[in-house]
Motif scaffolding. Structure first.
Motif, PDB file in Angstrom:
ATOM      1  N   VAL A  51      37.918 111.681  55.048  1.00  0.00           N
ATOM      2  CA  VAL A  51      37.521 113.237  55.302  1.00  0.00           C
ATOM      3  C   VAL A  51      37.405 113.493  56.766  1.00  0.00           C
ATOM      4  CG1 VAL A  51      35.481 114.584  54.736  1.00  0.00           C
ATOM      5  CG2 VAL A  51      36.342 112.698  53.178  1.00  0.00           C
ATOM      6  N   TRP A  52      38.056 114.636  57.321  1.00  0.00           N
ATOM      7  CA  TRP A  52      37.689 115.284  58.520  1.00  0.00           C
ATOM      8  C   TRP A  52      37.227 116.561  58.551  1.00  0.00           C
ATOM      9  CZ3 TRP A  52      42.295 114.151  55.881  1.00  0.00           C
ATOM     10  CH2 TRP A  52      43.071 115.191  55.755  1.00  0.00           C
ATOM     11  N   ASN A  53      36.888 117.231  59.453  1.00  0.00           N
ATOM     12  CA  ASN A  53      36.447 118.302  59.710  1.00  0.00           C
ATOM     13  C   ASN A  53      37.631 119.270  59.744  1.00  0.00           C
ATOM     14  OD1 ASN A  53      35.395 121.008  60.143  1.00  0.00           O
ATOM     15  ND2 ASN A  53      34.239 120.192  61.836  1.00  0.00           N
ATOM     16  N   ILE A  54      37.907 120.277  58.920  1.00  0.00           N
ATOM     17  CA  ILE A  54      39.089 121.113  59.035  1.00  0.00           C
ATOM     18  C   ILE A  54      39.295 122.310  59.734  1.00  0.00           C
ATOM     19  CG2 ILE A  54      40.086 120.052  56.936  1.00  0.00           C
ATOM     20  CD1 ILE A  54      39.344 122.687  55.657  1.00  0.00           C
ATOM     21  N   VAL A  55      37.639 122.595  60.302  1.00  0.00           N
ATOM     22  CA  VAL A  55      37.522 123.979  61.023  1.00  0.00           C
ATOM     23  C   VAL A  55      37.521 123.334  62.325  1.00  0.00           C
ATOM     24  CG1 VAL A  55      35.781 125.619  61.557  1.00  0.00           C
ATOM     25  CG2 VAL A  55      36.044 124.780  59.310  1.00  0.00           C
ATOM     26  N   MET A  56      38.549 124.046  63.171  1.00  0.00           N
ATOM     27  CA  MET A  56      38.676 123.768  64.508  1.00  0.00           C
ATOM     28  C   MET A  56      37.460 124.212  65.573  1.00  0.00           C
ATOM     29  SD  MET A  56      42.674 124.653  65.213  1.00  0.00           S
ATOM     30  CE  MET A  56      42.575 126.405  64.931  1.00  0.00           C
ATOM     31  N   ASP A  57      37.296 123.627  66.528  1.00  0.00           N
ATOM     32  CA  ASP A  57      36.241 123.786  67.587  1.00  0.00           C
ATOM     33  C   ASP A  57      36.391 125.380  67.988  1.00  0.00           C
ATOM     34  OD1 ASP A  57      35.491 121.123  67.216  1.00  0.00           O
ATOM     35  OD2 ASP A  57      36.484 120.642  69.262  1.00  0.00           O
ATOM     36  N   GLU A  58      37.625 125.727  68.168  1.00  0.00           N
ATOM     37  CA  GLU A  58      37.685 127.350  68.647  1.00  0.00           C
ATOM     38  C   GLU A  58      37.473 128.252  67.378  1.00  0.00           C
ATOM     39  OE1 GLU A  58      40.252 125.157  68.832  1.00  0.00           O
ATOM     40  OE2 GLU A  58      39.843 124.168  70.749  1.00  0.00           O
ATOM     41  N   HIS A  59      37.321 127.830  66.352  1.00  0.00           N
ATOM     42  CA  HIS A  59      37.181 128.879  64.981  1.00  0.00           C
ATOM     43  C   HIS A  59      36.171 129.897  65.342  1.00  0.00           C
ATOM     44  CE1 HIS A  59      37.423 130.431  60.867  1.00  0.00           C
ATOM     45  NE2 HIS A  59      36.097 130.383  60.978  1.00  0.00           N
ATOM     46  N   ASN A  60      35.041 129.509  65.760  1.00  0.00           N
ATOM     47  CA  ASN A  60      33.930 130.394  65.780  1.00  0.00           C
ATOM     48  C   ASN A  60      33.932 131.581  66.933  1.00  0.00           C
ATOM     49  OD1 ASN A  60      32.539 129.623  63.601  1.00  0.00           O
ATOM     50  ND2 ASN A  60      31.276 128.267  64.962  1.00  0.00           N
ATOM     51  N   TYR A  61      34.648 131.029  68.164  1.00  0.00           N
ATOM     52  CA  TYR A  61      34.852 131.726  69.024  1.00  0.00           C
ATOM     53  C   TYR A  61      36.185 132.802  68.991  1.00  0.00           C
ATOM     54  CZ  TYR A  61      36.779 133.264  73.701  1.00  0.00           C
ATOM     55  OH  TYR A  61      37.346 134.034  74.706  1.00  0.00           O
ATOM     56  N   LEU A  62      37.087 132.255  67.897  1.00  0.00           N
ATOM     57  CA  LEU A  62      38.156 133.123  68.049  1.00  0.00           C
ATOM     58  C   LEU A  62      37.634 134.147  66.683  1.00  0.00           C
ATOM     59  CD1 LEU A  62      40.995 130.561  67.703  1.00  0.00           C
ATOM     60  CD2 LEU A  62      40.771 132.104  69.449  1.00  0.00           C
ATOM     61  N   VAL A  63      36.824 133.881  65.932  1.00  0.00           N
ATOM     62  CA  VAL A  63      36.527 134.855  65.077  1.00  0.00           C
ATOM     63  C   VAL A  63      35.483 135.885  65.677  1.00  0.00           C
ATOM     64  CG1 VAL A  63      34.779 135.307  62.920  1.00  0.00           C
ATOM     65  CG2 VAL A  63      36.629 133.378  63.108  1.00  0.00           C
ATOM     66  N   ARG A  64      34.701 135.652  66.615  1.00  0.00           N
ATOM     67  CA  ARG A  64      33.982 136.383  67.193  1.00  0.00           C
ATOM     68  C   ARG A  64      34.768 137.466  68.390  1.00  0.00           C
ATOM     69  NH1 ARG A  64      30.529 132.051  68.440  1.00  0.00           N
ATOM     70  NH2 ARG A  64      31.320 131.880  70.475  1.00  0.00           N
ATOM     71  N   ARG A  65      36.053 136.788  68.796  1.00  0.00           N
ATOM     72  CA  ARG A  65      36.643 137.516  69.852  1.00  0.00           C
ATOM     73  C   ARG A  65      37.621 138.510  68.952  1.00  0.00           C
ATOM     74  NH1 ARG A  65      33.763 135.867  72.768  1.00  0.00           N
ATOM     75  NH2 ARG A  65      32.824 137.694  72.558  1.00  0.00           N
TER      76      ARG A  65
END
Length: 72
Positions: A51-65
């Motif tokens: 099992v791994w985290n499928i949400v990339m680290d940049e996801h929240n930043y990119l959504v805000r931008r």
């Protein structure tokens, strides 16, 4: 779970299942007596699951931008 069903699920030994197991609707034998399950026993099959985290680290930043861009 019956003994024959549990044996087929848990361990790939030729003695399991002790009898043929029917399909879910009960019409025909889906697993024949003495059939061995591919992939090994239950512990071996479960140890291959990763099992791994499928949400990339940049996801929240990119959504805000993106939201900033769309609201401008």
């Amino acid at each position: 779970m019956t003994t024959s069903t549990g044996g087929y699920r848990d361990g790939p030994t030729p003695s399991w299942p002790a009898k043929s197991l029917p399909s879910p609707d009960g019409t025909a034998d889906m697993i024949h007596r003495g059939e061995i399950r591919d992939g090994g026993d239950y512990q071996t099959r479960m140890s291959r699951i990763a099992v791994w985290n499928i949400v990339m680290d940049e996801h929240n930043y990119l959504v805000r931008r993106w939201n900033d861009f769309m609201s401008a």
